[in-house]
Design a protein around this motif. Structure first.
Motif, mmCIF file in Angstrom:
data_model
loop_
_atom_site.group_PDB
_atom_site.id
_atom_site.type_symbol
_atom_site.label_atom_id
_atom_site.label_comp_id
_atom_site.label_asym_id
_atom_site.label_seq_id
_atom_site.Cartn_x
_atom_site.Cartn_y
_atom_site.Cartn_z
ATOM 1 N N ILE A 169 0.838 -1.203 0.000
ATOM 2 C CA ILE A 169 0.000 0.000 0.000
ATOM 3 C C ILE A 169 0.868 1.247 0.000
ATOM 4 N N SER A 170 1.893 1.259 0.842
ATOM 5 C CA SER A 170 2.795 2.412 0.889
ATOM 6 C C SER A 170 3.502 2.581 -0.442
ATOM 7 N N GLU A 201 2.398 1.796 -3.477
ATOM 8 C CA GLU A 201 1.539 2.359 -4.520
ATOM 9 C C GLU A 201 1.040 3.750 -4.143
ATOM 10 N N TYR A 202 0.945 4.040 -2.847
ATOM 11 C CA TYR A 202 0.413 5.333 -2.408
ATOM 12 C C TYR A 202 1.433 6.451 -2.573
ATOM 13 N N SER A 238 3.260 8.239 -4.582
ATOM 14 C CA SER A 238 3.238 8.468 -6.015
ATOM 15 C C SER A 238 4.221 9.565 -6.401
ATOM 16 N N SER A 265 4.144 12.425 -4.106
ATOM 17 C CA SER A 265 4.901 12.282 -2.869
ATOM 18 C C SER A 265 6.399 12.394 -3.108
ATOM 19 N N PHE A 278 -1.620 13.530 3.598
ATOM 20 C CA PHE A 278 -1.452 12.248 2.912
ATOM 21 C C PHE A 278 -1.282 11.105 3.918
ATOM 22 N N TYR A 320 -4.835 7.885 6.657
ATOM 23 C CA TYR A 320 -4.895 6.475 7.039
ATOM 24 C C TYR A 320 -5.369 6.290 8.477
ATOM 25 N N TYR A 363 -5.887 10.428 -11.398
ATOM 26 C CA TYR A 363 -4.692 10.135 -10.612
ATOM 27 C C TYR A 363 -3.569 9.589 -11.494
ATOM 28 N N THR A 408 -8.405 9.925 1.286
ATOM 29 C CA THR A 408 -7.670 8.660 1.273
ATOM 30 C C THR A 408 -8.617 7.470 1.302
ATOM 31 N N VAL A 455 -6.344 2.468 -3.171
ATOM 32 C CA VAL A 455 -6.014 2.233 -1.765
ATOM 33 C C VAL A 455 -6.970 1.199 -1.177
ATOM 34 N N THR A 512 2.574 3.306 -8.293
ATOM 35 C CA THR A 512 1.259 3.939 -8.203
ATOM 36 C C THR A 512 0.437 3.656 -9.445
#
Length: 594
Positions: free
Chosen positions: A51-52, A54-55, A57, A60, A82, A86, A133, A320, A326, A412
């Motif tokens: 998850i981290s 792909e998140y 991006s 980031s 961001f 979570y 996105y 999020t 996600v 991402t």
């Protein structure tokens, strides 16, 4: 900037490892269950890393440093938002969402509210958010390659990412990309942390001095040497002090010398060359903060700036939980407890990562202030190493950063593509493996075309609009659908249409304004402060007015969402309501370990 062979080597290595890991994992993907949710066997720690991965991006890896360079203290809300999103996802959504047994976000809404029409509406918004996105990821890939390899056209990076990502997703779907994304998180952390440590060490050894002046100075940064800036898009530059500059207009063979007056806003056309003498204060694009004193102080823009910050916080905190790429990863956990544990681990991993781009954004203000003239602040992380360390050391650090940036685009884009393709294949087709592959090909082409034709914008800002759309459409539905039994499908659809429609109107208004003089108010850039409350309010009011829209099995569904996992109420839904699941079981092979 000369061609950097180290960068090319780093990109090739990342691409090769991505292809290898995806190909290796795809050997175990042979059913729809594998392609959509990796057979729901991904344990919490690996899923958190995926998850981290792909998140984190392009927004980031590149955009956070760029927004800090441009906006200063106000830009810190991006990494905070961001990450903190979570926390809300962990508290309100993660475990009940997994217990629903759904495969996609539209599938969850149909399971909760029993409306096929609502599912179709949700599908449209999932596709829209996914494409919104994906476009900045592909544009960021083109920008990154063009920045460090000047001879490479912008379209090459976008096309390379599209082909590589589509290949992995076509081969194995979620099963193939899980290991890839987990690996890419640790690669990105290494690629951002090592340059940050090295450049900070150089700064400290240099006795805390920089060529462009100290951040504690009230005045703007200055050019440390004679500098030529090539403007690649039409910009408006704000001038805070009298500034002499030599200008070479597009197509001209000679230069002209002008003096920009204090307080003026100068419009500079695309392909113009500006030459500044050493010691000249840096003019900045209109939406950037010029003086270091204002850059260091949050909320220096007055009430409008404060409201815009609140709008950003609302969008990132609630957006999020509405992002399809996600949410789909939480469907891969074995149960609700593992989903909640995954969200906790993600908070730790993201909090660690965001320390470093923030730090690099601060250093960029002192070493690459010329990016404030062109507006291409997203290139700060890529330009910084060679500005601080000219020579081979800077080239190697640039290659490390570029490898991490390329991994960001790939991870991402993979998550977005597999989530949107999963929705399209189960809602518009029959949900079989060939349908998933057809959907992948279709979904991959659309953002690639848009990325090549649309004007590049700030990555964090464009991704921020995706968060606003997710917060205004799916956040009310998830929070109320999980915690309020009186929600009805007409209320859910009305709230989704109103919230999403307002955000789309803001996007259109902001786009038109960008081409006609930037006249739109701040609300068009950060609309969540209006759109999210409006979506919640409409959803509640219409639900109260349409009590006959409450599903007959609401009590049984709510029990399944909230009952502890050991009680055994959780039941996975069929992959597609209107098709058979293709499944060739390979028991004992390829399970994801904890």
């Amino acid at each position: 900037m000369e061609m950097n062979p180290w960068v090319l080597t780093g990109i090739v290595l990342v691409a090769a490892l991505t292809f290898y890991l995806g190909h290796r994992s795809s050997r175990f993907a042979n059913s729809t269950h594998d392609f959509l949710v990796a057979r729901r066997t991904v344990r919490s720690r690996r899923n958190a890393a995926a998850i981290s991965g792909e998140y984190l991006s392009a927004a980031s890896f590149l955009g956070v440093a760029g927004i800090v360079l441009k906006e200063g203290a106000d830009g810190l809300w991006y990494p905070i938002g961001f990450t903190a999103g979570y926390l809300a996802l962990m508290l309100f959504v993660a475990a009940p969402l997994r217990r629903s047994g759904a495969y996609t976000l539209p599938d969850f809404l149909e399971a909760r509210l029993g409306s096929v029409a609502l599912r179709r509406c949700a599908t449209a918004f999932v596709v829209l958010i996914g494409i919104m996105y994906l476009v900045p990821q592909l544009q960021g890939a083109g920008l990154a390659l063009h920045t460090v390899l000047p001879g490479v056209p912008l379209w090459v990076g976008a096309l390379a990412v599209t082909v590589l990502v589509a290949g992995n997703v076509l081969a194995g779907g979620m099963r193939a990309i899980t290991v890839v994304q987990a690996f890419q998180y640790w690669l990105k952390l290494f690629a951002i942390a090592v340059p940050a440590f090295v450049l900070c060490a150089v700064f400290v050894v240099g006795q805390h001095s920089s060529p462009s002046g100290a951040l504690g100075d009230a005045a703007p940064p200055v050019f440390s040497q004679d500098t030529t800036v090539a403007v690649q898009t039409d910009v408006g530059l704000r001038v805070d002090v009298v500034t002499p500059v030599r200008i070479k207009d597009p197509g001209a063979t000679t230069e002209r010398t002008v003096v920009w007056a204090k307080g003026a806003t100068e419009q500079v056309a695309k392909d113009t060359q500006l030459k500044f003498a050493a010691g000249t204060p840096v003019p900045v694009v209109e939406d950037a903060v010029a003086n270091n004193s204002d850059w260091l102080r949050p909320g220096s823009g007055g009430l409008g700036d404060l409201l815009q910050t609140y709008s950003l916080i609302l969008a990132t905190f609630l957006g999020t939980m509405g992002l399809p790429h996600v949410l789909v990863r939480f469907y891969t956990n074995p149960d609700g407890k593992a989903a909640r544990r995954t969200a906790v681990h993600v908070l730790l991993l993201l909090g660690l990562f965001y320390l470093f781009p923030t730090l690099l954004g601060v250093i960029s203000r002192m070493y690459v202030p010329e990016l404030l003239v062109t507006g291409q602040t997203d290139a700060a992380v890529l330009r910084l190493p060679q500005s601080v360390l000219p020579g081979v050391a800077g080239e190697v650090l640039t290659a490390v950063v570029m490898a991490g940036a390329f991994a960001a685009f790939l991870s991402t884009s993979s998550g977005l593509l597999v989530s949107v393709a999963g929705v399209v294949s189960t809602d518009l087709f029959k949900g079989r493996v060939p349908d998933f592959r057809w959907a992948t090909g279709i979904v991959a082409v659309i953002p690639a075309v848009l990325a090549l034709t649309m004007r590049p914008t700030d990555l964090s800002l464009s991704v921020g609009m995706s968060f606003a759309l997710a917060a205004s459409t799916f956040s009310p539905l998830l929070v109320l659908g999980i915690w309020w039994r009186r929600l009805t499908w007409p209320g859910a659809m009305a709230g989704m249409i109103v919230g999403g429609g307002l955000v789309i109107a803001a996007i259109v208004l902001n786009t038109v304004s960008g081409y006609t003089g930037n006249w739109a108010p701040w609300l068009a850039d950060q609309p969540a402060l209006l759109t999210v409350p409006a979506a919640f309010l409409v959803t509640v009011l219409v639900s109260l007015a349409t009590k006959d829209g409450t599903p007959a099995d609401v009590n049984a569904v709510m029990l399944r969402l909230h009952a502890p996992d050991p009680l055994g109420f959780m039941r996975d839904r069929a992959v597609a309501r209107f098709g058979q699941v293709q499944n060739k079981e390979r028991t004992g092979k390829g399970r994801h370990r904890k």
